[in-house]
Design an enzyme around this catalytic site. Structure first.
Site, PDB file in Angstrom:
ATOM      1  N   SER A 188      33.735  44.474  32.832  1.00 23.19           N
ATOM      2  CA  SER A 188      33.834  45.533  31.829  1.00 23.19           C
ATOM      3  C   SER A 188      35.152  46.252  32.037  1.00 23.19           C
ATOM      4  O   SER A 188      35.726  46.241  33.133  1.00 23.19           O
ATOM      5  CB  SER A 188      32.673  46.521  31.993  1.00 23.19           C
ATOM      6  OG  SER A 188      32.915  47.722  31.281  1.00 23.19           O
ATOM      7  N   TYR A 200      27.694  52.052  37.653  1.00 20.43           N
ATOM      8  CA  TYR A 200      28.188  50.994  36.777  1.00 20.43           C
ATOM      9  C   TYR A 200      29.651  50.684  37.099  1.00 20.43           C
ATOM     10  O   TYR A 200      30.048  49.514  37.181  1.00 20.43           O
ATOM     11  CB  TYR A 200      28.039  51.419  35.323  1.00 20.43           C
ATOM     12  CG  TYR A 200      28.325  50.303  34.333  1.00 20.43           C
ATOM     13  CD1 TYR A 200      27.434  49.251  34.178  1.00 20.43           C
ATOM     14  CD2 TYR A 200      29.472  50.311  33.562  1.00 20.43           C
ATOM     15  CE1 TYR A 200      27.678  48.227  33.277  1.00 20.43           C
ATOM     16  CE2 TYR A 200      29.735  49.294  32.659  1.00 20.43           C
ATOM     17  CZ  TYR A 200      28.842  48.254  32.519  1.00 20.43           C
ATOM     18  OH  TYR A 200      29.098  47.240  31.627  1.00 20.43           O
TER      19      TYR A 200
END
Length: 345
Positions: A188, A200
């Site tokens: 990501s 994350y």
């Protein structure tokens, strides 16, 4: 030569025709992956499903790996019901299985099943991932209870452990069979920045890091490993399971698109293109790279105080001195501290 050009033109026309047919997944060019065996985790929706369709309709035999049995089987049925890929020298296979990639034993069996069903493995797309869930998902380092959340988080179990489990079995297989495999790990843009929640962010920085290390280590035996690090993509994960016409999602989508020059976030097929590029011979000299497909965001004024909750006005042109800079590296060199900077905007 003329015959080769004629064939290329026909393939291009075929690809264009497929693109115009809404029911056929977006794909590019001719049968780039004829004879190749591909596994895609997280392949039952979003980016993974788009990648499965692109590989399959470019003549690869594909193992679609999802997490939920019913959802994965339905996604497979939807694809297999479409007209078969055309222009393939042999008929490609499309298979499916549902696996929890955070379970190492399950990944071992998944890999064995893939080889048995497809007859080998040439390309691995490790795309399974999660934004996390639970009360601590938005917590910050230093918050009460955050560390307890982090140690049990799905972000680390799926995004880190799950990807490593897959890599472990895929690399072991390729080395044992002397296969010059190609791997694409999906991370990501949060693995290149710091504005996402810490669990994350940690999982995606880790993914990029261990992918680059593995690429360096395995390059001498002909294995390539690259990373795709997408920005905002219209996937069920980003929508948090909401329908595309859900008012809450539409409001968030509008907010995201306001900061993008083209005024639209990416669709999953727009990530399938870079994935298939990284998996193909078109990128044969790329290894250990993190490809960031994004539509560059515009500069915006920083709004302070109570007005920060309101829409910020359009940014005025900035002078060179006003640009923001990001530290890229810092090292000691011949007794001096050398800092390399890049413009953030």
């Amino acid at each position: 030569m003329a015959r080769g050009l004629h064939r290329s033109a026909l393939l291009l026309l075929a690809a264009t025709a497929f693109a115009d047919a809404a029911e056929i997944p977006k794909h590019w060019g001719g049968p780039r992956f004829a004879g190749k065996k591909v596994i895609v985790t997280g392949g039952d929706s979003g980016i993974g499903l788009a990648a499965v369709g692109a590989f399959y309709f470019e003549c690869a035999s594909v193992m679609m790996v999802g997490h939920n049995v019913e959802k994965t089987e339905q996604a497979w049925k939807n694809l297999i019901a479409l007209p078969s890929p055309s222009g393939c020298p042999t008929t490609p296979k499309l298979r499916w299985t549902a696996v929890d990639t955070s379970n190492a034993s399950a990944v071992v069996e998944m890999t064995k099943e893939t080889v048995a069903q497809l007859g080998g493995l040439d390309v691995a797309v490790n795309n399974a991932g999660t934004l996390g869930s639970g009360a601590g998902v938005e917590g910050q380092i230093g918050d009460e209870g955050w560390l307890e959340y982090y140690h049990k988080s799905l972000e680390m179990k799926v995004n880190v452990d799950g990807t490593l489990h897959c890599m472990q079995e895929q690399l072991k297989l390729w080395k044992e069979t002397k296969t010059p495999g190609v791997m694409v790990n999906v991370a990501s843009i949060c693995g290149e920045t710091g504005y996402c929640p810490p669990s994350y962010v940690t999982s995606k920085w880790a993914t990029i890091g261990f992918s680059k290390q593995a690429a360096l280590h395995n390059a001498p035996v002909g294995i390539r490993i690259n990373v795709l690090a997408p920005g905002a993509v219209n996937t069920p994960m980003l929508r948090k399971g909401r329908a595309e016409d859900d008012p809450a999602w539409l409001a968030l989508k509008h907010e995201l698109e306001a900061s993008i020059p083209s005024r639209h976030i990416a669709e999953p097929w727009e990530m399938a293109g870079p994935i298939t590029f990284l998996a193909s011979d078109m990128s044969s000299y790329m290894n250990g790279q993190a490809l960031i497909p994004k539509n560059k965001t515009k500069r915006e004024k920083v709004v302070k105080g109570d007005a920060a909750d309101e829409a910020a006005p359009e940014a005025e042109p900035t002078t060179e001195a006003e640009h923001a800079w990001v530290q890229i590296s810092c090292e000691a060199r011949q007794g001096k501290l050398v800092v390399r900077l890049e413009r953030a905007d």
